[in-house]
Write a protein that holds these residues in place. Sequence first.
Motif: not given
Length: 386
Positions: A226-255
């Motif tokens: 309930d108190s954690v929000c995760i920030v992810q991205s494809v930039s560094k894992h796949f060398g995709m910095t220019g594609w501009r795709v990330g993600a948030v994983f968070a509790p429903a109310a925050i989402t």
Amino acid sequence: MHYQFSPQSNIARSATLVINSQAAALRAAGNIVHNLSVGEALIPTDPVIIAGAKAALDADYTKYTPVAGIASLRQAWRDWMEVSYGGVFDVGETTVTAGGKQALLLLLQILIKAGDEVIIPAPYWVSYPALVQLSGGTARILETTEVDGWKLLPDLFRTAITDRTRILILNSAGNPTGAVYTKDELSALLAIAAAHNIIVISDEVYSSLVYQGEYISCAAFPAYRDSVCIVQSVSKHFGMTGWRVGAVFAPAAITARVQTLESQSTSGAASISQYAALAALSDADRLTTQMRTALQARRDYMVDTCASYGIALSPAPSGLYQFVPLTSFGSSTTDSVAWCSDILARAHVAMVPGIAFGKEGYVRLSFGGEEASIRVAIDALMKNAT
Ligand code: PLP
């Protein structure tokens, strides 16, 4: 015309600006600038990812996507979080954004009220204080030390908390230091945060680039979901910095709020980029292993090259960077901008001064470039270092 600006846009100019404009002037004058300042892996995008993007173009997937991202990508990303790190989220708690940076901005904008404090351990990624300020909050910087592995210790965190503290930004695996927190270390910090009603924004965009030991995500602690929000991205894992795709994983109310803000600002990430990200996540094991192996070899090459000059670097535990004290180069100055500017002028080597990350007396060397260019840059640096 007399322009009037919002107070939150009054953010400090980046400490790297001096270095960047000096490097640009050198290039404009016909010089080659050896670049140890890149914030990305200079490795071509894998053909599988390119094919995913091409197929999306051929299928004319060029219209608006759902704001939260295409369903298949949200599903693939939440599956990847579970399989890789034991973080269990519903698809409904998963939001695709235009990069990790937008994910951070959306979270901070919906969570911060004027006067709220956000704790940021230093050395920090350059953008955190500015993103907090843009969102109307106050950044509270807590210094960590090299001796402690550049990690926030529970006691320091606990004593820094005030009745205005709302958020802790954690960055494991970290830029610029490469610090990777253990399960016990994370557990201690998450317990303190939960006890004080503090949200932990965990920036995990380097999670696949860990060179020794296991990576533990803040999503791996069901007790604190309930108190954690995760920030992810494809930039560094796949060398995709220019594609501009990330993600948030968070509790429903925050989402829900993140998605509303995203709908009223960018309307989501670019459609073709999302299909490229889906192709990457569908082949994630192979691609992240490939990336980690390549970058570990570049890191080792940088460490070995420095060792050949008698400079002992402890290999970065993760990421793309070696964070090095200026004393290693025989310099007694703590003014990292002046030192970087001087080396740039004499050796034509560009590096990021430690003060950009809130730490004087250090410099960040990127091993994102190819080995041959790392060699040329270190050779030039060592001929001119003082
Ligand atoms: N977080 C950290 C620690 C970073 O170093 C970066 C980029 O350098 C980001 C987030 C943002 O990455 P992106 O917006 O490309 O996903």
